[in-house]
Every structure is written in C-alpha cells, then in structure tokens.
Design a protein around this motif. Structure first.
Motif, PDB file in Angstrom:
ATOM      1  N   TRP A  82       0.837  -1.206   0.000  1.00 53.79           N
ATOM      2  CA  TRP A  82       0.000   0.000   0.000  1.00 53.79           C
ATOM      3  C   TRP A  82       0.865   1.247   0.000  1.00 53.79           C
ATOM      4  O   TRP A  82       0.590   2.197  -0.732  1.00 53.79           O
ATOM      5  CB  TRP A  82      -0.946   0.002   1.180  1.00 53.79           C
ATOM      6  N   LYS A  83       1.927   1.266   0.775  1.00 51.84           N
ATOM      7  CA  LYS A  83       2.782   2.452   0.851  1.00 51.84           C
ATOM      8  C   LYS A  83       3.404   2.754  -0.504  1.00 51.84           C
ATOM      9  O   LYS A  83       3.400   3.906  -0.961  1.00 51.84           O
ATOM     10  CB  LYS A  83       3.875   2.284   1.902  1.00 51.84           C
ATOM     11  N   ALA A  84       3.971   1.738  -1.125  1.00 46.59           N
ATOM     12  CA  ALA A  84       4.599   1.967  -2.427  1.00 46.59           C
ATOM     13  C   ALA A  84       3.569   2.415  -3.452  1.00 46.59           C
ATOM     14  O   ALA A  84       3.826   3.313  -4.269  1.00 46.59           O
ATOM     15  CB  ALA A  84       5.297   0.695  -2.895  1.00 46.59           C
ATOM     16  N   THR A  85       2.388   1.827  -3.418  1.00 44.88           N
ATOM     17  CA  THR A  85       1.330   2.185  -4.353  1.00 44.88           C
ATOM     18  C   THR A  85       0.870   3.619  -4.122  1.00 44.88           C
ATOM     19  O   THR A  85       0.672   4.388  -5.069  1.00 44.88           O
ATOM     20  CB  THR A  85       0.152   1.209  -4.196  1.00 44.88           C
ATOM     21  N   LEU A  86       0.701   3.983  -2.862  1.00 44.91           N
ATOM     22  CA  LEU A  86       0.285   5.340  -2.520  1.00 44.91           C
ATOM     23  C   LEU A  86       1.350   6.357  -2.928  1.00 44.91           C
ATOM     24  O   LEU A  86       1.042   7.379  -3.555  1.00 44.91           O
ATOM     25  CB  LEU A  86       0.012   5.435  -1.020  1.00 44.91           C
ATOM     26  N   ASP A  87       2.610   6.083  -2.577  1.00 47.38           N
ATOM     27  CA  ASP A  87       3.688   7.037  -2.831  1.00 47.38           C
ATOM     28  C   ASP A  87       3.900   7.285  -4.323  1.00 47.38           C
ATOM     29  O   ASP A  87       4.073   8.438  -4.755  1.00 47.38           O
ATOM     30  CB  ASP A  87       5.003   6.538  -2.219  1.00 47.38           C
ATOM     31  N   VAL A  88       3.921   6.214  -5.098  1.00 46.17           N
ATOM     32  CA  VAL A  88       4.302   6.331  -6.502  1.00 46.17           C
ATOM     33  C   VAL A  88       3.091   6.525  -7.411  1.00 46.17           C
ATOM     34  O   VAL A  88       3.027   7.481  -8.186  1.00 46.17           O
ATOM     35  CB  VAL A  88       5.125   5.104  -6.944  1.00 46.17           C
ATOM     36  N   ASN A  89       2.128   5.630  -7.334  1.00 44.55           N
ATOM     37  CA  ASN A  89       1.013   5.693  -8.286  1.00 44.55           C
ATOM     38  C   ASN A  89       0.051   6.832  -8.007  1.00 44.55           C
ATOM     39  O   ASN A  89      -0.406   7.505  -8.937  1.00 44.55           O
ATOM     40  CB  ASN A  89       0.253   4.367  -8.286  1.00 44.55           C
ATOM     41  N   ILE A  90      -0.263   7.059  -6.728  1.00 38.84           N
ATOM     42  CA  ILE A  90      -1.267   8.076  -6.400  1.00 38.84           C
ATOM     43  C   ILE A  90      -0.623   9.443  -6.184  1.00 38.84           C
ATOM     44  O   ILE A  90      -0.905  10.399  -6.919  1.00 38.84           O
ATOM     45  CB  ILE A  90      -2.093   7.634  -5.180  1.00 38.84           C
ATOM     46  N   ASP A  91       0.261   9.550  -5.181  1.00 38.66           N
ATOM     47  CA  ASP A  91       0.920  10.842  -4.962  1.00 38.66           C
ATOM     48  C   ASP A  91       1.765  11.237  -6.165  1.00 38.66           C
ATOM     49  O   ASP A  91       1.835  12.424  -6.535  1.00 38.66           O
ATOM     50  CB  ASP A  91       1.802  10.779  -3.709  1.00 38.66           C
ATOM     51  N   GLY A  92       2.410  10.252  -6.797  1.00 39.24           N
ATOM     52  CA  GLY A  92       3.221  10.545  -7.971  1.00 39.24           C
ATOM     53  C   GLY A  92       2.394  11.120  -9.109  1.00 39.24           C
ATOM     54  O   GLY A  92       2.818  12.060  -9.784  1.00 39.24           O
ATOM     55  N   THR A  93       1.213  10.573  -9.335  1.00 45.21           N
ATOM     56  CA  THR A  93       0.365  11.095 -10.412  1.00 45.21           C
ATOM     57  C   THR A  93      -0.107  12.509 -10.111  1.00 45.21           C
ATOM     58  O   THR A  93      -0.172  13.354 -11.011  1.00 45.21           O
ATOM     59  CB  THR A  93      -0.833  10.164 -10.647  1.00 45.21           C
ATOM     60  N   ARG A  94      -0.425  12.787  -8.846  1.00 39.73           N
ATOM     61  CA  ARG A  94      -0.797  14.170  -8.525  1.00 39.73           C
ATOM     62  C   ARG A  94       0.371  15.116  -8.784  1.00 39.73           C
ATOM     63  O   ARG A  94       0.192  16.231  -9.312  1.00 39.73           O
ATOM     64  CB  ARG A  94      -1.239  14.294  -7.060  1.00 39.73           C
ATOM     65  N   THR A  95       1.588  14.682  -8.448  1.00 40.43           N
ATOM     66  CA  THR A  95       2.775  15.492  -8.715  1.00 40.43           C
ATOM     67  C   THR A  95       2.936  15.741 -10.210  1.00 40.43           C
ATOM     68  O   THR A  95       3.236  16.855 -10.652  1.00 40.43           O
ATOM     69  CB  THR A  95       4.032  14.796  -8.155  1.00 40.43           C
ATOM     70  N   VAL A  96       2.723  14.698 -11.000  1.00 39.47           N
ATOM     71  CA  VAL A  96       2.824  14.813 -12.455  1.00 39.47           C
ATOM     72  C   VAL A  96       1.789  15.795 -12.996  1.00 39.47           C
ATOM     73  O   VAL A  96       2.105  16.689 -13.800  1.00 39.47           O
ATOM     74  CB  VAL A  96       2.652  13.434 -13.107  1.00 39.47           C
ATOM     75  N   LEU A  97       0.544  15.654 -12.575  1.00 33.46           N
ATOM     76  CA  LEU A  97      -0.515  16.527 -13.078  1.00 33.46           C
ATOM     77  C   LEU A  97      -0.309  17.977 -12.655  1.00 33.46           C
ATOM     78  O   LEU A  97      -0.560  18.903 -13.436  1.00 33.46           O
ATOM     79  CB  LEU A  97      -1.871  16.024 -12.597  1.00 33.46           C
TER      80      LEU A  97
END
Length: 272
Positions: A82-97
């Motif tokens: 969950w941590k890796a998924t949250l950090d990269v996929n979710i928070d990472g996508t917000r950073t990208v957008l």
C-alpha cells in the motif's frame, strides 16, 4: 514550425519501451523520463533521455517545461505494498498533473488499467462491450490506484480545463502469449497501442474521456466505441495467436474482468 514535444513518463517500462519506436515521427521529439537506464538516442530518432522520479516535484517541473503533451505511464505496473502504491502511483500522479498544469501542458494521457474495474463481471458486458466509463470496482491496491488516477484526471480536466484522456489498458505486450487464455480478451497489440495514443494526442478538444485500450479481439468484452470516437482504429486481433494458447480460462478469469488479480493476495509484489 517548431517540433511537437511529447513527454512520456515510465518510458523504460514495458509499454513505454514498446511505444518509443512507434511514436517517433518527423516533427516530434519524445522526451523520455524514467528512473531506470534507457538506451541512448538512435541516429534516426529524436528523443531526449531524462532520468528522475515522478514523485519528485523538481524533476517533474523540469521535464514538463516546454512539453506540448504528456503520456503518463510511470508508476508501479503490478500489485505492490500500500505504501509503495500510494507514494508512486497516487501521490506521484498528482505530482505529475500539478507539474503539467503549472507548465501549461493542455493534453494529458493517463494510463489506467482494466484492474480499476477488476471486480466487474464479464457478464455485465453488452453486445458492444463493457462501456469505457463504467464505474470503478478495483481488484487490488494497484486497481485502487488506477481508480484514483482516473479521478485525479477528471479533477484536473474539470477544474483547470486540461484535455485528459484516461486509457484503461487491457494488456500491452508484443503478443498475448505470456498472458495465457485471458490475453485473447485483453490484448492491446503494440501497434494498436501506438494508434490509440496517436488518436489521443490528435483528437480535437476531447475534454475528459475514459477509453478502453484493447485491440479488436474476437473475444474482447470491452467497448471500443469511445476510443473509435477519438479516431482510433484497431488493426490487430489476439485470435491470431489462439492456437498457441490454451483457450479455457480459469473460473475466476472467466467470471471477472480482473481475472486472477481478484484472488491474488493484497499488497504482495507480483513481478509478472
């Protein structure tokens, strides 16, 4: 006329690697971002190799500068903690957008997955297939992250007027053979993948759109109408490989869109 510059995150991943030669064309520069090492630019391709993480705001600000469009493939592509998924996929996508918004990028293509709706039953598909905008029923933490990515794309399209197309990718590999019988349903051929991304890049003013990323497979259960409305035309069919595959899926694969993901342990890394 200046070259079009398309930023691709996760460019060293499976889909990014397949798209690199297929999206190169005269008048376009591909800016390729990944943490992993990437091959140097070939003599016949216009590419810019960038190294960094989608989770780093400074990196994303730098690579978004001067880009005309963004294809976001970066992130964990299978189940993970969950941590890796949250950090990269979710928070990472917000950073990208957010970096894309600040850089003035107006066209964004986000890679989602069939696993965002993995617990949808195959029997829900009509004669034309499961609609591309069917509401999420994720099958894993990975599927949850893709559902959130879709929601983030909707937010940035609605609030900031960006054109955001979310592609719910089935399975994009050179052939469907590694996928077993499920590949006869979910396969997106690399060439069709490039055709779909080209349609997403060129469609006039799509706003926010959800589309399925699959080839026109004989056994597909996904609607292609939404992608075709953007200009996509599939030329390939997984049935070409049917004789090389067992044709009977497991009961779970037959019942649910997400196949074996629906029974896989949550939060355990799957390297396939």
């Amino acid at each position: 006329m200046p070259d079009e510059r398309v930023l691709i995150t996760g460019a060293a991943g499976v889909v990014g690697t397949l798209m690199r030669p297929r999206l190169c064309r005269p008048g376009r520069v591909l800016r390729l971002l990944d943490l992993a090492e990437q091959p140097a630019a070939g003599a016949d391709e216009a590419v810019e190799i960038m190294t960094g993480s989608v989770t780093d705001p400074a990196v994303m600000a730098a690579v978004c500068e001067g880009a005309d469009a963004l294809i976001h493939l970066g992130g964990h592509s299978r189940e993970n903690s969950w941590k890796a998924t949250l950090d990269v996929n979710i928070d990472g996508t917000r950073t990208v957008l957010e970096a894309a918004r600040e850089a003035g990028i107006k066209r964004v293509i986000l890679a989602s997955s069939n696993h965002a709706v993995g617990f949808r039953r195959a029997e829900e598909a009509s004669e034309t297939g499961l609609p591309a905008d069917v509401s999420p029923r994720p099958d894993t933490y990975y599927g949850v992250s893709k559902a959130v990515i879709e929601a983030l794309g909707s937010l940035y399209a609605s609030r900031f007027g960006m054109d955001v197309i979310v592609v719910r990718i089935g399975s994009c590999f050179e052939t469907p053979i590694p996928l077993g019988p499920r590949g006869l349903i979910t396969w997106l051929s690399p060439d069709d993948g490039a055709r779909l991304f080209e349609a997403c890049l060129s469609a006039p003013s799509p706003g926010y759109q959800l589309v399925w990323g699959v080839s026109d497979n004989t056994r597909r259960i996904y609607s292609l109408a939404e992608a075709e409305a953007l200009g996509y035309q599939s030329h390939d069919n997984a049935e070409t490989f049917a004789e090389q595959l067992p044709t009977k899926p497991t009961p779970t694969e037959a019942e649910y869109v997400g196949g074996s993901f629906c029974t896989a342990p949550l939060g355990e890394f799957d390297p396939l």
